[in-house]
Design an enzyme around this catalytic site. Structure first.
Site, PDB file in Angstrom:
ATOM      1  N   SER A   1      -9.655   2.434  -2.328  1.00  0.00           N
ATOM      2  CA  SER A   1      -9.144   3.671  -1.711  1.00  0.00           C
ATOM      3  C   SER A   1      -9.675   4.873  -2.471  1.00  0.00           C
ATOM      4  CB  SER A   1      -7.617   3.642  -1.797  1.00  0.00           C
ATOM      5  OG  SER A   1      -7.083   4.912  -1.566  1.00  0.00           O
TER       6      SER A   1
ATOM      7  N   TYR B   1       0.249   2.070  -7.305  1.00  0.00           N
ATOM      8  CA  TYR B   1      -0.626   1.573  -6.226  1.00  0.00           C
ATOM      9  C   TYR B   1      -2.089   1.833  -6.580  1.00  0.00           C
ATOM     10  CZ  TYR B   1      -3.286   1.759  -1.871  1.00  0.00           C
ATOM     11  OH  TYR B   1      -4.258   1.599  -0.918  1.00  0.00           O
TER      12      TYR B   1
ATOM     13  N   ASN C   1       5.040   7.965   6.668  1.00  0.00           N
ATOM     14  CA  ASN C   1       4.669   8.868   5.567  1.00  0.00           C
ATOM     15  C   ASN C   1       3.415   9.639   5.916  1.00  0.00           C
ATOM     16  OD1 ASN C   1       6.581   8.168   3.554  1.00  0.00           O
ATOM     17  ND2 ASN C   1       5.510   6.210   3.294  1.00  0.00           N
ATOM     18  N   ASN C   2       2.548   8.986   6.684  1.00  0.00           N
ATOM     19  CA  ASN C   2       1.217   9.549   6.914  1.00  0.00           C
ATOM     20  C   ASN C   2       1.219  10.522   8.088  1.00  0.00           C
ATOM     21  OD1 ASN C   2       0.176   6.362   5.960  1.00  0.00           O
ATOM     22  ND2 ASN C   2      -0.293   8.174   4.781  1.00  0.00           N
TER      23      ASN C   2
ATOM     24  N   LYS D   1       0.784  -1.249   0.000  1.00  0.00           N
ATOM     25  CA  LYS D   1       0.000   0.000   0.000  1.00  0.00           C
ATOM     26  C   LYS D   1       0.812   1.292   0.000  1.00  0.00           C
ATOM     27  CE  LYS D   1      -0.184   0.471   4.973  1.00  0.00           C
ATOM     28  NZ  LYS D   1      -0.874   0.954   6.136  1.00  0.00           N
TER      29      LYS D   1
ATOM     30  N   THR E   1      -7.963   7.025  -3.439  1.00  0.00           N
ATOM     31  CA  THR E   1      -6.937   7.355  -4.434  1.00  0.00           C
ATOM     32  C   THR E   1      -7.446   7.107  -5.851  1.00  0.00           C
ATOM     33  OG1 THR E   1      -4.581   7.137  -4.959  1.00  0.00           O
ATOM     34  CG2 THR E   1      -5.716   5.109  -4.454  1.00  0.00           C
TER      35      THR E   1
ATOM     36  N   LYS F   1      -5.489  -0.697  -7.359  1.00  0.00           N
ATOM     37  CA  LYS F   1      -6.831  -0.620  -6.737  1.00  0.00           C
ATOM     38  C   LYS F   1      -7.906  -0.539  -7.813  1.00  0.00           C
ATOM     39  CE  LYS F   1      -5.763  -0.976  -2.534  1.00  0.00           C
ATOM     40  NZ  LYS F   1      -6.056  -2.250  -1.904  1.00  0.00           N
TER      41      LYS F   1
HETATM   42  P1  NAD Z   1      -1.280  -3.215   6.124  1.00  0.00           P
HETATM   43  O1  NAD Z   1      -0.007  -3.240   5.350  1.00  0.00           O
HETATM   44  O2  NAD Z   1      -1.202  -2.965   7.574  1.00  0.00           O
HETATM   45  O3  NAD Z   1      -2.083  -4.573   5.870  1.00  0.00           O
HETATM   46  C1  NAD Z   1      -2.002  -5.298   4.669  1.00  0.00           C
HETATM   47  C2  NAD Z   1      -1.597  -6.711   5.023  1.00  0.00           C
HETATM   48  O4  NAD Z   1      -1.496  -7.488   3.834  1.00  0.00           O
HETATM   49  C3  NAD Z   1      -0.242  -6.789   5.709  1.00  0.00           C
HETATM   50  O5  NAD Z   1      -0.407  -7.441   6.950  1.00  0.00           O
HETATM   51  C4  NAD Z   1       0.631  -7.599   4.768  1.00  0.00           C
HETATM   52  O6  NAD Z   1       1.558  -8.424   5.460  1.00  0.00           O
HETATM   53  C5  NAD Z   1      -0.405  -8.387   3.987  1.00  0.00           C
HETATM   54  N1  NAD Z   1      -0.004  -8.809   2.647  1.00  0.00           N
HETATM   55  C6  NAD Z   1       0.535  -8.064   1.652  1.00  0.00           C
HETATM   56  N2  NAD Z   1       0.734  -8.817   0.567  1.00  0.00           N
HETATM   57  C7  NAD Z   1       0.309 -10.068   0.869  1.00  0.00           C
HETATM   58  C8  NAD Z   1       0.261 -11.289   0.158  1.00  0.00           C
HETATM   59  N3  NAD Z   1       0.735 -11.392  -1.093  1.00  0.00           N
HETATM   60  N4  NAD Z   1      -0.233 -12.385   0.767  1.00  0.00           N
HETATM   61  C9  NAD Z   1      -0.702 -12.314   2.049  1.00  0.00           C
HETATM   62  N5  NAD Z   1      -0.666 -11.191   2.768  1.00  0.00           N
HETATM   63  C10 NAD Z   1      -0.170 -10.078   2.188  1.00  0.00           C
HETATM   64  O7  NAD Z   1      -2.235  -2.163   5.397  1.00  0.00           O
HETATM   65  P2  NAD Z   1      -3.639  -1.574   5.881  1.00  0.00           P
HETATM   66  O8  NAD Z   1      -3.439  -0.138   6.125  1.00  0.00           O
HETATM   67  O9  NAD Z   1      -4.244  -2.421   6.908  1.00  0.00           O
HETATM   68  O10 NAD Z   1      -4.441  -1.701   4.520  1.00  0.00           O
HETATM   69  C11 NAD Z   1      -5.333  -2.767   4.269  1.00  0.00           C
HETATM   70  C12 NAD Z   1      -5.922  -2.592   2.883  1.00  0.00           C
HETATM   71  O11 NAD Z   1      -6.612  -1.345   2.835  1.00  0.00           O
HETATM   72  C13 NAD Z   1      -4.880  -2.552   1.773  1.00  0.00           C
HETATM   73  O12 NAD Z   1      -5.383  -3.243   0.656  1.00  0.00           O
HETATM   74  C14 NAD Z   1      -4.746  -1.079   1.480  1.00  0.00           C
HETATM   75  O13 NAD Z   1      -4.340  -0.851   0.152  1.00  0.00           O
HETATM   76  C15 NAD Z   1      -6.155  -0.584   1.726  1.00  0.00           C
HETATM   77  N6  NAD Z   1      -6.208   0.834   2.072  1.00  0.00           N
HETATM   78  C16 NAD Z   1      -5.476   1.301   3.129  1.00  0.00           C
HETATM   79  C17 NAD Z   1      -5.502   2.657   3.432  1.00  0.00           C
HETATM   80  C18 NAD Z   1      -4.693   3.194   4.580  1.00  0.00           C
HETATM   81  O14 NAD Z   1      -4.531   4.389   4.674  1.00  0.00           O
HETATM   82  N7  NAD Z   1      -4.192   2.387   5.488  1.00  0.00           N
HETATM   83  C19 NAD Z   1      -6.296   3.538   2.688  1.00  0.00           C
HETATM   84  C20 NAD Z   1      -7.047   3.015   1.625  1.00  0.00           C
HETATM   85  C21 NAD Z   1      -6.998   1.662   1.324  1.00  0.00           C
HETATM   86  C1  UD1 Z   2      -1.955   8.812   1.613  1.00  0.00           C
HETATM   87  C2  UD1 Z   2      -1.844   8.044   0.307  1.00  0.00           C
HETATM   88  C3  UD1 Z   2      -3.195   7.468  -0.043  1.00  0.00           C
HETATM   89  C4  UD1 Z   2      -3.778   6.665   1.119  1.00  0.00           C
HETATM   90  C5  UD1 Z   2      -3.844   7.601   2.330  1.00  0.00           C
HETATM   91  C6  UD1 Z   2      -4.508   6.947   3.484  1.00  0.00           C
HETATM   92  C7  UD1 Z   2      -0.130   9.258  -0.933  1.00  0.00           C
HETATM   93  C8  UD1 Z   2       0.161  10.177  -2.095  1.00  0.00           C
HETATM   94  N1  UD1 Z   2      -1.419   8.944  -0.737  1.00  0.00           N
HETATM   95  O1  UD1 Z   2      -2.838   9.887   1.395  1.00  0.00           O
HETATM   96  O2  UD1 Z   2      -3.087   6.628  -1.178  1.00  0.00           O
HETATM   97  O3  UD1 Z   2      -5.068   6.207   0.784  1.00  0.00           O
HETATM   98  O4  UD1 Z   2      -2.512   8.011   2.623  1.00  0.00           O
HETATM   99  O5  UD1 Z   2      -3.748   6.812   4.609  1.00  0.00           O
HETATM  100  O6  UD1 Z   2       0.764   8.821  -0.238  1.00  0.00           O
HETATM  101  N2  UD1 Z   2       1.385  15.638   5.704  1.00  0.00           N
HETATM  102  C9  UD1 Z   2       2.251  16.561   6.232  1.00  0.00           C
HETATM  103  N3  UD1 Z   2       3.348  16.112   6.906  1.00  0.00           N
HETATM  104  C10 UD1 Z   2       3.621  14.774   7.061  1.00  0.00           C
HETATM  105  C11 UD1 Z   2       2.711  13.833   6.516  1.00  0.00           C
HETATM  106  C12 UD1 Z   2       1.604  14.305   5.837  1.00  0.00           C
HETATM  107  O7  UD1 Z   2       2.050  17.767   6.097  1.00  0.00           O
HETATM  108  O8  UD1 Z   2       4.654  14.434   7.655  1.00  0.00           O
HETATM  109  C13 UD1 Z   2       0.191  16.119   5.012  1.00  0.00           C
HETATM  110  C14 UD1 Z   2       0.126  15.690   3.551  1.00  0.00           C
HETATM  111  O9  UD1 Z   2       0.766  16.613   2.728  1.00  0.00           O
HETATM  112  C15 UD1 Z   2      -1.380  15.623   3.319  1.00  0.00           C
HETATM  113  C16 UD1 Z   2      -1.960  15.260   4.700  1.00  0.00           C
HETATM  114  O10 UD1 Z   2      -0.936  15.561   5.645  1.00  0.00           O
HETATM  115  O11 UD1 Z   2      -1.848  16.883   2.985  1.00  0.00           O
HETATM  116  C17 UD1 Z   2      -2.324  13.805   4.813  1.00  0.00           C
HETATM  117  O12 UD1 Z   2      -1.219  13.022   4.402  1.00  0.00           O
HETATM  118  P1  UD1 Z   2      -1.188  11.438   4.520  1.00  0.00           P
HETATM  119  O13 UD1 Z   2      -1.550  11.030   5.897  1.00  0.00           O
HETATM  120  O14 UD1 Z   2       0.119  10.967   3.967  1.00  0.00           O
HETATM  121  O15 UD1 Z   2      -2.387  10.962   3.600  1.00  0.00           O
HETATM  122  P2  UD1 Z   2      -2.674  11.277   2.055  1.00  0.00           P
HETATM  123  O16 UD1 Z   2      -1.533  11.939   1.412  1.00  0.00           O
HETATM  124  O17 UD1 Z   2      -4.004  11.901   1.976  1.00  0.00           O
END
Ligand code: NAD
Ligand code: UD1
Length: 338
Positions: free
Chosen positions: A126, A150, A199-200, A86, A128, A154
């Protein structure tokens, strides 16, 4: 409700929170994960919190024989499919890894399901997939655009699922487009555990709050928003997890292939989040406004109306609670699940 649900990516962040909600709602659970981005500890804590057991099987979605074994040995009524890679930036550097893992992994899963006559699935998509929205709030019928490998995975999985339903209407498919999930369960025992520098936004804020990092860099102060910083729709991960239970329940009505945003419908700026965190925890986050981050979109928030109309689901937890719970998880687990 005594259905058995197979959860892929069960040990991961959203997977583990959803497993807890599923156990608390009375479902039987089989969790699978290859542990590439998570630890089994999360599910040990889920079982402790719920007081209920689940079955965990280490299995990679790329291992077709392993997947077939899982379905042969365990009767399953429906699947919630979280497993996947992800990280947007990493997907730009290693697109083939993302295409192989996310697309082939999902195709293998769907094939194993079809062979086992399991045709009910909830999939993690997502926001996204909306790319750069032309207007706000974002509703499900907006044009779609992948802005990273990514995002492309999706979008492609969404099409894969819709084609599958078109080929065989017995499939019931719920595609959930998440907005920005924010850690963590109020117990502070399970939460998001990113490796390395987060990153987030919220993981970064909470790491600054506990002294793991010095200050937050706010990426860009010159966006066309009221305070110049980007706007997002932050949703408490427990609300998100509960959305999956509603989506599962809805599958029983044979809805076909349906797409639903899971967001709050409210947009908050980065500076709003810093202020909310201080109000909720009493901790002021030192920050500096720096250059924009490549790929960021000015403002993103959901039209959350369809989720309420179709699933009877609405996010209930406000920013105050998101910040409190995020901080509790970080304080109790300063280094994550280690
Ligand atoms: P995460 O990385 O914590 O969980 C994903 C899990 O999938 C991990 O535990 C990883 O070990 C497992 N995995 C990856 N590839 C695999 C494979 N080939 N076989 C078996 N297991 C595998 O991520 P998350 O934040 O819990 O996200 C869950 C889902 O939600 C993902 O599909 C992600 O793209 C989607 N999503 C997440 C966010 C977010 O911000 N966290 C936002 C939108 C969508
Ligand atoms: C990111 C992912 C998106 C995913 C989402 C959910 C990217 C480009 N997109 O989105 O695919 O679905 O996370 O978790 O990575 N920010 C700061 N300082 C920081 C970190 C973030 O200012 O150190 C700002 C960013 O510029 C943004 C906001 O906070 O404006 C949110 O950032 P983030 O949590 O990374 O989420 P997204 O970028 O929205």
């Amino acid at each position: 409700m005594s259905s058995t649900i197979l959860v892929t990516g069960a040990t991961g962040y959203i997977g583990s929170h959803t497993c807890l909600e599923l156990l608390e709602s009375g479902y039987q659970l089989i969790g699978i994960d290859n542990l590439s981005n998570s630890r089994e500890e999360s599910l040990r804590r889920v079982q402790k919190l719920s007081g209920k057991p689940l079955t965990f099987i280490r299995c990679d979605l790329l291992d077709e024989a392993g997947l077939a074994r899982v379905f042969a040995e365990h009767p399953v009524d429906a699947v919630i499919h979280f497993a996947g890679l992800k990280a947007v930036g990493e997907s730009v550097e290693k697109p083939l890894l993302y295409y192989k893992n996310n697309l082939s992994g999902t195709a293998n899963l769907l094939e194993a399901m079809a062979n086992a006559e399991v045709k009910n699935i909830v999939f993690s998509s997502s926001c996204t997939v909306y790319g750069i929205p032309e207007k706000l709030p974002i509703s499900e019928d907006f044009p779609l655009q992948a802005v990273s490998p990514y995002g492309q995975t999706k979008l492609t999985i969404e099409y894969m699922l819709q084609d599958l339903h078109a080929s065989d209407p017995q499939w019931n498919i719920s595609i959930l487009r998440y907005f920005n999930p924010v850690r963590a369960h109020p117990s502070g025992d399970i939460g998001e555990d990113p490796s390395g520098i987060p990153n987030n936004l919220m993981p970064y804020i909470t790491q600054v709050a506990v002294g793991e990092r010095e200050q937050l860099s706010v990426f860009g102060g010159d966006y066309d928003t009221p305070d110049g910083t980007c706007i997002r729709d932050y949703i408490h991960v427990v609300d998100l997890a509960k959305g999956h239970i509603k989506a599962l329940e809805k599958l029983q009505d044979n809805p076909g292939a349906v797409i639903t945003n899971l967001g709050t419908g409210q947009g908050y700026s980065v500076l709003d989040m810093i202020r909310a965190f201080a109000a909720a925890t009493g901790i002021k986050i030192p920050y500096q406004i720096v250059e924009r981050r490549a790929g960021d979109t000015t403002a993103v928030y959901a039209d959350a109306g369809k989720a309420e109309r179709d699933l009877g689901w609405k996010a209930k937890r406000d920013l105050q609670q998101m910040c409190k719970d995020a901080h509790r998880w970080q304080s109790k687990n300063p280094r994550g699940y280690l």
